[in-house]
Design a protein around this motif. Structure first.
Motif, mmCIF file in Angstrom:
data_model
loop_
_atom_site.group_PDB
_atom_site.id
_atom_site.type_symbol
_atom_site.label_atom_id
_atom_site.label_comp_id
_atom_site.label_asym_id
_atom_site.label_seq_id
_atom_site.Cartn_x
_atom_site.Cartn_y
_atom_site.Cartn_z
ATOM 1 N N PHE A 52 3.269 36.519 -9.628
ATOM 2 C CA PHE A 52 2.756 35.210 -10.038
ATOM 3 C C PHE A 52 3.869 34.367 -10.654
ATOM 4 C CE2 PHE A 52 1.048 32.507 -13.433
ATOM 5 C CZ PHE A 52 0.269 31.648 -12.674
ATOM 6 N N LEU A 53 4.615 34.952 -11.582
ATOM 7 C CA LEU A 53 5.699 34.220 -12.228
ATOM 8 C C LEU A 53 6.797 33.865 -11.227
ATOM 9 C CD1 LEU A 53 5.970 36.105 -15.625
ATOM 10 C CD2 LEU A 53 4.983 33.843 -15.194
ATOM 11 N N GLY A 54 7.036 34.744 -10.251
ATOM 12 C CA GLY A 54 8.020 34.453 -9.214
ATOM 13 C C GLY A 54 7.636 33.235 -8.394
ATOM 14 N N VAL A 55 6.359 33.129 -8.066
ATOM 15 C CA VAL A 55 5.882 31.978 -7.284
ATOM 16 C C VAL A 55 5.946 30.699 -8.123
ATOM 17 C CG1 VAL A 55 3.870 30.982 -6.117
ATOM 18 C CG2 VAL A 55 4.462 33.383 -5.736
ATOM 19 N N VAL A 56 5.562 30.775 -9.397
ATOM 20 C CA VAL A 56 5.615 29.600 -10.275
ATOM 21 C C VAL A 56 7.056 29.111 -10.425
ATOM 22 C CG1 VAL A 56 5.263 28.761 -12.635
ATOM 23 C CG2 VAL A 56 3.499 30.151 -11.531
ATOM 24 N N THR A 57 7.988 30.033 -10.684
ATOM 25 C CA THR A 57 9.385 29.614 -10.852
ATOM 26 C C THR A 57 9.969 29.086 -9.535
ATOM 27 O OG1 THR A 57 10.110 31.926 -10.594
ATOM 28 C CG2 THR A 57 9.873 31.084 -12.846
ATOM 29 N N TYR A 58 9.511 29.631 -8.409
ATOM 30 C CA TYR A 58 9.932 29.097 -7.106
ATOM 31 C C TYR A 58 9.537 27.624 -6.995
ATOM 32 C CZ TYR A 58 9.072 27.588 -2.336
ATOM 33 O OH TYR A 58 9.003 26.830 -1.195
ATOM 34 N N TRP A 59 8.291 27.293 -7.335
ATOM 35 C CA TRP A 59 7.819 25.915 -7.236
ATOM 36 C C TRP A 59 8.602 25.006 -8.174
ATOM 37 C CZ3 TRP A 59 5.125 23.348 -3.764
ATOM 38 C CH2 TRP A 59 4.397 24.094 -2.827
ATOM 39 N N MET A 60 8.845 25.492 -9.390
ATOM 40 C CA MET A 60 9.611 24.675 -10.335
ATOM 41 C C MET A 60 11.017 24.407 -9.800
ATOM 42 S SD MET A 60 8.509 26.316 -14.018
ATOM 43 C CE MET A 60 9.450 25.126 -14.991
ATOM 44 N N LEU A 61 11.656 25.443 -9.280
ATOM 45 C CA LEU A 61 13.039 25.347 -8.823
ATOM 46 C C LEU A 61 13.188 24.533 -7.542
ATOM 47 C CD1 LEU A 61 15.968 26.426 -9.308
ATOM 48 C CD2 LEU A 61 15.352 28.358 -7.860
ATOM 49 N N ASN A 62 12.228 24.664 -6.629
ATOM 50 C CA ASN A 62 12.379 24.079 -5.293
ATOM 51 C C ASN A 62 11.570 22.824 -5.028
ATOM 52 O OD1 ASN A 62 14.083 26.166 -3.661
ATOM 53 N ND2 ASN A 62 12.664 27.366 -4.890
ATOM 54 N N HIS A 63 10.515 22.581 -5.814
ATOM 55 C CA HIS A 63 9.626 21.456 -5.494
ATOM 56 C C HIS A 63 9.358 20.505 -6.662
ATOM 57 C CE1 HIS A 63 8.942 23.017 -1.497
ATOM 58 N NE2 HIS A 63 8.734 24.210 -2.026
ATOM 59 N N VAL A 64 9.431 21.012 -7.879
ATOM 60 C CA VAL A 64 9.161 20.144 -9.031
ATOM 61 C C VAL A 64 10.464 19.551 -9.566
ATOM 62 C CG1 VAL A 64 8.182 20.028 -11.360
ATOM 63 C CG2 VAL A 64 7.106 21.492 -9.631
ATOM 64 N N TYR A 65 11.485 20.396 -9.644
ATOM 65 C CA TYR A 65 12.785 19.966 -10.169
ATOM 66 C C TYR A 65 13.845 20.121 -9.092
ATOM 67 C CZ TYR A 65 10.107 20.143 -14.442
ATOM 68 O OH TYR A 65 9.134 19.925 -15.369
ATOM 69 N N SER A 66 15.096 19.980 -9.469
ATOM 70 C CA SER A 66 16.208 20.080 -8.527
ATOM 71 C C SER A 66 16.927 21.415 -8.738
ATOM 72 C CB SER A 66 17.186 18.924 -8.723
ATOM 73 O OG SER A 66 16.511 17.691 -8.608
ATOM 74 N N ALA A 67 17.781 21.761 -7.786
ATOM 75 C CA ALA A 67 18.509 23.021 -7.877
ATOM 76 C C ALA A 67 19.938 22.844 -7.369
ATOM 77 C CB ALA A 67 17.807 24.104 -7.063
ATOM 78 N N VAL A 68 20.832 23.610 -7.952
ATOM 79 C CA VAL A 68 22.214 23.641 -7.482
ATOM 80 C C VAL A 68 22.613 25.108 -7.294
ATOM 81 C CG1 VAL A 68 22.901 21.481 -8.583
ATOM 82 C CG2 VAL A 68 23.091 23.622 -9.866
ATOM 83 N N PRO A 69 23.566 25.366 -6.404
ATOM 84 C CA PRO A 69 24.025 26.757 -6.227
ATOM 85 C C PRO A 69 24.606 27.312 -7.510
ATOM 86 C CG PRO A 69 24.808 25.376 -4.446
ATOM 87 C CD PRO A 69 24.223 24.455 -5.475
ATOM 88 N N ARG A 70 24.328 28.601 -7.754
ATOM 89 C CA ARG A 70 24.874 29.248 -8.946
ATOM 90 C C ARG A 70 25.970 30.214 -8.551
ATOM 91 N NH1 ARG A 70 20.513 32.059 -12.485
ATOM 92 N NH2 ARG A 70 20.325 33.342 -10.634
#
Length: 199
Positions: free
Chosen positions: A181-199
């Motif tokens: 559940f937490l993995g799916v929530v963080t996926y949405w935050m990282l990929n659809h709600v906010y932005s992401a950059v390579p780490r």
């Protein structure tokens, strides 16, 4: 094959330890660049992220269905749901190791104008806390899940209530479900709600 089944039935803890060590070795090998993983580009990393989220969502639904079935005495359906969830986790592991070993991980970036951007530090802290719990539960769930699966596959159904399977299964299902559940929530935050950059 019959000899292995007999050995596995008599040594479920040993088999669980061996499988856990192999699983951890694969993960650390991918992270450490030891495994020869084909290189993938940004579009494939994004595709794998999306596929992983779909796989994990279906795995979570399968787990919850399995819990429902066992509570209602529908053992065959419980077994099918749990083995489906386990197979999906193997698919996840394959995709995740390829994404990490051949591509890269992403880091969350909260930009002005995005949801709750004025509370960036709080959102970032919540995201990192959820991600940490997700990773911790994923890591500690491995031997528990494997032990429940090993017991479930090496014992007749009528023997399972007299083994550790019910207790280990409850722990595995709870930890695994929360992690997914937490993995799916963080996926949405990282990929659809906010932005992401390579780490």
């Amino acid at each position: 094959m019959a000899d292995f089944r007999d050995w596995a039935r008599e040594n479920p803890r040993t088999l669980t330890i061996v499988l856990s060590v192999v699983g951890y070795a694969l993960v650390f090998g991918a992270f450490g660049g030891v495994l020869p993983v084909p290189t993938i580009g940004k579009s494939t990393v994004n595709l794998f992220s999306d596929l992983i989220a779909v796989v994990n969502t279906i795995a979570l639904l399968s787990l919850l269905a399995g819990v429902y079935f066992v509570r209602n005495g529908r053992i065959r359906k419980h077994r099918a749901a749990m083995l489906t969830a386990f197979a999906l986790i193997m698919v996840f592991l394959f995709l995740y190791l390829w994404k990490v070993g051949g591509g890269y991980e992403k880091e969350i970036v909260i930009r002005q104008g995005q949801f709750l951007a004025n509370y960036e530090s709080v959102v970032h802290a919540v995201y990192l806390a959820m991600l940490a719990i997700h990773i911790l539960l994923s890591a500690v769930s491995v031997p528990v899940v494997l032990h429940a699966v090993v017991l479930g596959l090496t014992r007749p159904v009528d023997e399972l209530p007299n083994t550790l399977h019910p207790k280990v299964g409850r722990i595995a299902a709870a930890a695994w479900s929360l992690s997914l559940f937490l993995g799916v929530v963080t996926y949405w935050m990282l990929n659809h709600v906010y932005s992401a950059v390579p780490r």
